[in-house]
Design an enzyme around this catalytic site. Structure first.
Site, PDB file in Angstrom:
ATOM      1  N   LYS A   1     -22.678  40.629 -66.432  1.00  0.00           N
ATOM      2  CA  LYS A   1     -22.647  41.682 -65.408  1.00  0.00           C
ATOM      3  C   LYS A   1     -22.377  43.059 -66.035  1.00  0.00           C
ATOM      4  O   LYS A   1     -23.075  44.023 -65.751  1.00  0.00           O
ATOM      5  CB  LYS A   1     -21.545  41.393 -64.356  1.00  0.00           C
TER       6      LYS A   1
ATOM      7  N   ARG B   1     -15.101  40.311 -55.113  1.00  0.00           N
ATOM      8  CA  ARG B   1     -14.851  38.956 -55.609  1.00  0.00           C
ATOM      9  C   ARG B   1     -14.330  38.033 -54.529  1.00  0.00           C
ATOM     10  O   ARG B   1     -14.125  36.842 -54.797  1.00  0.00           O
ATOM     11  CB  ARG B   1     -13.829  39.013 -56.735  1.00  0.00           C
TER      12      ARG B   1
ATOM     13  N   ARG C   1     -10.630  31.261 -64.713  1.00  0.00           N
ATOM     14  CA  ARG C   1     -11.515  32.282 -64.146  1.00  0.00           C
ATOM     15  C   ARG C   1     -12.763  31.645 -63.539  1.00  0.00           C
ATOM     16  O   ARG C   1     -13.242  32.096 -62.490  1.00  0.00           O
ATOM     17  CB  ARG C   1     -11.890  33.316 -65.215  1.00  0.00           C
TER      18      ARG C   1
END
Ligand code: AMP
Length: 187
Positions: free
Chosen positions: A13, A88, A144
């Site tokens: 990203k 997110r 994560r």
């Protein structure tokens, strides 16, 4: 133009956002970069988020929404924002929609970088060697990925419903992925 660069950690990203900055003059709004800058500056915010980030957990929605809100005028002036690592959570996506609506704007495109799990781990290991990020350890990276699957992946149907989601094959060379992104943006 408001574009969300979406995908799991290690999908590329940030790298692809930087390419769009170079090619189109848009502004990259990376909440991860903003938070790391706060830690590096030793600010109160930095002290609050450091342990959370090192573990690979998400910091609170309020913190990142505020960071993004502060930077929207700058992106607007540049003619484009590339949201990188934000939103997110569904709550963040809703807040972003509301912030943009208040400025007469909206999310135009969500580019979802699709990358194999094995490749994500390989990229993380490479970045760990190059940048030494505290959350690029095997343990934190695993967390994560789990956090992405639990809290961020629900944004896929969120944006699908709104008709803004475009899947982009994120495997292969950086330049190949950049070319696919340009096709997804310009048709
Ligand atoms: P990134 O550089 O985007 O991988 O972000 C690094 C870390 O910063 C994440 O693992 C989170 O701890 C924190 N972070 C970055 N962006 C967000 C966000 N939008 N919401 C919550 N936490 C975030």
């Amino acid at each position: 133009m408001n574009v969300v660069m979406f995908g799991p950690p290690g999908a590329g990203k940030g790298t692809q956002a930087k390419t769009l900055v170079a090619e189109r003059g848009w502004v990259q709004l990376s909440t991860g970069d903003m938070l790391r800058a706060a830690i590096a500056a030793g600010s109160e915010l930095g002290r609050r988020v450091k342990d959370i980030m090192d573990r690979g957990d998400l910091v609170s929605d309020e913190i990142v929404i505020e960071l993004i809100e502060e930077r929207l005028p700058e992106a607007e002036a540049a003619g484009g924002a590339i949201f990188d690592g934000f939103p997110r959570t569904v709550a963040q996506a809703e807040a972003l929609d509301a912030l943009l609506a208040g400025r007469g704007a909206q999310i135009d495109r969500v580019l979802r970088l699709v990358v194999d799990q094995d490749e994500l781990v390989a990229r993380m290991e490479k970045r760990a060697a190059e940048e030494g990020r505290a959350d690029d350890t095997v343990e934190a990276f695993k967390n994560r990925l789990e956090t992405y699957n639990a809290q961020t992946a629900p944004l896929i149907p969120y944006y699908q419903t709104r008709g803004t989601l475009a899947d982009v094959d994120g495997m292969g060379e950086m330049a190949e992925v950049a070319a696919r992104i340009n096709t997804a943006l310009d048709g």
